[in-house]
Enzyme design. Structure first.
Site, PDB file in Angstrom:
ATOM      1  N   HIS A   1       0.838  -1.203   0.000  1.00  0.00           N
ATOM      2  CA  HIS A   1       0.000   0.000   0.000  1.00  0.00           C
ATOM      3  C   HIS A   1       0.878   1.260   0.000  1.00  0.00           C
ATOM      4  CE1 HIS A   1      -3.537   2.475   1.365  1.00  0.00           C
ATOM      5  NE2 HIS A   1      -2.542   3.237   1.787  1.00  0.00           N
ATOM      6  N   GLU A   2       1.784   1.309   0.974  1.00  0.00           N
ATOM      7  CA  GLU A   2       2.626   2.506   1.081  1.00  0.00           C
ATOM      8  C   GLU A   2       3.504   2.658  -0.146  1.00  0.00           C
ATOM      9  OE1 GLU A   2       1.824   4.640   3.141  1.00  0.00           O
ATOM     10  OE2 GLU A   2       0.610   3.361   4.444  1.00  0.00           O
TER      11      GLU A   2
ATOM     12  N   HIS B   1       1.839   4.604  -2.810  1.00  0.00           N
ATOM     13  CA  HIS B   1       1.987   6.063  -2.617  1.00  0.00           C
ATOM     14  C   HIS B   1       3.361   6.511  -3.100  1.00  0.00           C
ATOM     15  CE1 HIS B   1      -1.671   6.862  -0.465  1.00  0.00           C
ATOM     16  NE2 HIS B   1      -1.388   6.072   0.546  1.00  0.00           N
TER      17      HIS B   1
ATOM     18  N   HIS C   1       3.552   6.856  -6.766  1.00  0.00           N
ATOM     19  CA  HIS C   1       2.819   8.053  -7.186  1.00  0.00           C
ATOM     20  C   HIS C   1       3.688   9.303  -6.970  1.00  0.00           C
ATOM     21  CE1 HIS C   1      -1.458  10.085  -7.031  1.00  0.00           C
ATOM     22  NE2 HIS C   1      -0.861  10.274  -8.179  1.00  0.00           N
TER      23      HIS C   1
HETATM   24 ZN   LIG Z   1      -2.633   5.309   2.119  1.00  0.00          ZN
END
Ligand SMILES: [Zn+2]
Length: 684
Positions: free
Chosen positions: A472-473, A476, A479
């Protein structure tokens, strides 16, 4: 102290953490703030006509300089929360807030931006440049610059008070969390705890110079006790401490009570919204979101809640029946929920996070993650061995694209520590920016998680949950790092709407549930044996275990947050509880404790950026389910054509366009709520 020797002001590519001292923070920030103020004055007074080149772009650059330095300060505050660092942070925070409020309220600057917007040159700018100008004008209006002077001054004062109160809220939670521990001398009381958790609590006691074991409110310790400890009384004690943190019911010596802080925050937020002509703070918050009206948000949440009710009721009943029949717990209490759920999960799927952990040694997981993003996006990741770090366990990596261009770097700070804030997050350390000389500054990102640190002699073993958190991290991080936008205010995750920013991260989680992907890294840490197929099938089957209860829990947070921000502020904190109780009429399928004051430690909405925005997690989940279905429907989870579309339309675009437009460009249509229900097998 000479400013030129201040490591915070060095133009080094990476921060010099080991040379940095807390007392250097204030002079460095003072120096940048004064330089930026002078530059803005100069830009405004020197030019007669304002343009992109003589105003907007130079301001982008000086803002980036400040952001880069402030990112170091706030990062250290999160990962090295000693009194000295915290004090330095606390001294400088109001200065930063003052600067931003002053900037946002600079009427001359606002008028200058309006002139650029109305000027003949505007049409010739590219869409990213136009977006920056429009964003600035929007933000000026939200900061009250179009208001009469008296009201404008009030908006300024409110913003500053709010940022201090929000920081106070966070400090209270952190100090309550650190200010409590339960000393255990009889090991029988810890029966059921996995060896690793037991060992960690023994080390914790040793750190406190005590014999025996110590249980804390750090998330790994709390989670282990609530999930595994057979002793119901211990579970209750730890649960009570955790869910009353920063309230008047907290059993610690000092309460760090946030009740009044919350009341004050809500009062100021509602006043701010009304000054700016919004009906309430929720409406104000949506001025900068992918979803545009409160009705749209409430409809989305209530619709989802309606669709989950039946299954959630069934799941709750199954849990109560199991508790009675298999665990001899006739009256299920909140501190039994995780414990009984784990037993039920184990009985139904014969799987436990502790068994799975053996297959997820940290390095193997990282290599697997890197292989996956390589197959999707063609990027390669190398570890850098020699660099300056804030803690010995920190690692640094470089990301190269398919053409072997360095796209950026990221730090990984993996393990929980007493002086580190709990949870997992990603913050840009340096944003991509095209300097005035044309050179591109590559982005640098902090990736922070709170995994249990490895025990002596072995590798860190992650639970499947932790693997999912890491993916998940890392979403980010991609991105933030793969951005091709050259202007810092809309590069990477900057300028991306709050209710859209979780799409890349939640999308990455999907690969933790695909056998083809797990094969790349799920290997037993001692035997190197791959995750057995039947274990994978059980893992997959367990994915949707209590899925409706999970969604309902998120809906409770989201509805509480949104309804609270639509509610007029009141003097007494009782109304906050009333709003929560009202929401629980549609979400309380599991037992509640009267003493539960988890709202007092709800960092997301009282000190993070998620105020009137917690729904974003669910909304992003809808988008990510829909995005992953693009891969699944082709039956190719490594389809690099779809991945290329995602890279080009989403990851590389930052906040340069309205996110709905970006999503439509990737998917060919707007997100469909049904995709989420489909992913959870709640519909066919
Ligand atoms: Zn998040």
């Amino acid at each position: 102290m000479s400013e030129t020797n201040n490591p915070l002001l060095s133009k080094n590519e990476l921060p010099l953490f080991t040379q940095l001292k807390p007392e250097q923070i204030e002079p460095a920030i003072d120096s940048i703030l004064s330089e930026n103020r002078k530059t803005i004055e100069k830009l405004l007074s020197e030019n007669k006509e304002y343009t992109w080149n003589n105003l907007v772009y130079p301001i982008e650059i000086i803002q980036a300089n400040l952001n880069d330095v402030w990112a170091i300060v706030s990062h250290l505050e999160s990962v090295k929360n000693t009194p000295e660092w915290h004090k330095a942070y606390e001294i400088t925070l109001p200065k930063i807030s003052e600067y931003y409020t002053e900037l946002a309220q600079n009427e001359k600057l606002y008028q200058a931006f309006l002139k650029v917007r109305q000027g003949a040159g505007f049409k010739k700018l590219n869409f990213a440049e136009q977006k920056i100008i429009d964003n600035n004008i929007r933000d000026f209006k939200l900061a009250g610059v179009a208001l009469p002077p008296e009201k404008r001054a009030e908006v300024k004062a409110l913003s500053m008070q709010l940022s201090e109160l929000e920081s106070q809220f966070q400090q209270n939670v952190l100090q309550a969390t650190q200010g409590w521990s339960l000393h255990i001398t009889d090991v029988d009381k810890l029966k059921g705890l996995p060896d690793r958790a037991l060992e960690a609590s023994r080390l914790q006691a040793k750190e406190q110079e005590k014999e025996g074991w110590a249980l804390t409110l750090d998330y790994p310790s709390y989670h282990a006790v609530l999930t595994y400890a057979d002793d119901r009384g211990i579970r209750e004690t730890v649960y009570q401490a955790f869910t009353t943190r920063a309230s008047n019911l907290f059993p610690g010596k000092e309460k760090f009570d946030n009740s009044q802080t919350m009341v004050k925050i809500m009062k100021l937020r509602q006043r701010l919204a009304s000054l700016l002509d919004f009906n309430h703070y929720a409406e104000y918050a949506l001025a900068n979101r992918m979803l545009k009206s409160p009705e749209q948000v409430l409809h989305f949440l209530n619709d989802l809640s309606d669709r989950c009710q039946d299954v959630a009721g069934k799941e709750a009943n199954n849990l109560k029946t199991f508790a009675k029949e298999q665990c001899q717990i006739a009256d299920l209490r909140p501190w039994d929920v995780a414990y009984v759920s784990e037993k039920m999960l184990h009985a139904n799927y014969a799987i436990s996070q502790e068994t799975l952990r053996q297959y997820f040694p940290e390095d193997s997981v990282l290599n697997g993650l890197f292989t996956i993003v390589n197959r999707l996006y063609g990027i390669s990741i190398n570890e850098v061995k020699q660099f300056d770090k804030w803690h010995e366990s920190v690692r640094l990596f470089e990301i190269y694209d398919a053409n072997n261009h360095l796209r950026g770097k990221f730090y990984l700070d993996p393990y929980a520590r007493p002086d580190k804030r709990g949870g997992a997050w990603v913050v840009p350390a340096k944003v991509r920016v095209k300097q005035l000389d044309g050179n591109i500054q590559a982005p640098v990102t902090y990736v922070v998680t709170n995994f249990s640190k490895p025990l002596a002699g072995g590798p860190a073993l992650l639970t499947h949950d932790e693997v999912t958190t890491l993916f998940h991290e890392f979403g980010h991080c991609l991105h933030a790092t793969l951005s091709k936008v050259d202007y810092p205010s809309i590069a990477g995750i900057n300028g991306v709407y709050w209710d859209a920013v979780e799409l890349p991260s939640q999308l990455m989680e999907n690969w933790c549930w695909e056998e083809e992907a797990l094969k790349l890294f799920a290997k037993h840490h001692e035997t190197n044996e791959p995750l057995p197929h039947d274990l994978f099938l059980k893992l997959k089957a367990s994915k949707n275990f209590q899925v409706s209860l999970g969604l309902i829990r998120q809906l409770e947070f989201a509805l509480f947050d949104f309804n609270l921000h639509m509610h007029p502020a009141e003097e007494n904190d009782a109304y906050i509880q009333t709003v929560l109780d009202k929401v629980r009429e549609q979400t309380a399928f599991l037992p509640l404790a009267d003493f539960n004051r988890s709202q007092n430690s709800f960092l997301h909405i009282f000190s993070g950026g998620y105020s009137a925005g917690y729904y974003s997690y669910l909304w992003s989940e809808v988008m990510s389910a829909d995005a992953f279905q693009a891969f699944k429907s082709q039956n190719k989870v490594f389809d690099n054509e779809i991945a290329a579309r995602f890279l080009y339309n989403i990851l590389e675009q930052g906040g340069s366009k309205d996110f709905m437009d970006l999503f439509v460009a990737f998917r060919g249509r707007e997100p469909e709520v049904n995709a989420l229900l489909k992913q959870y097998e709640l519909v066919q």
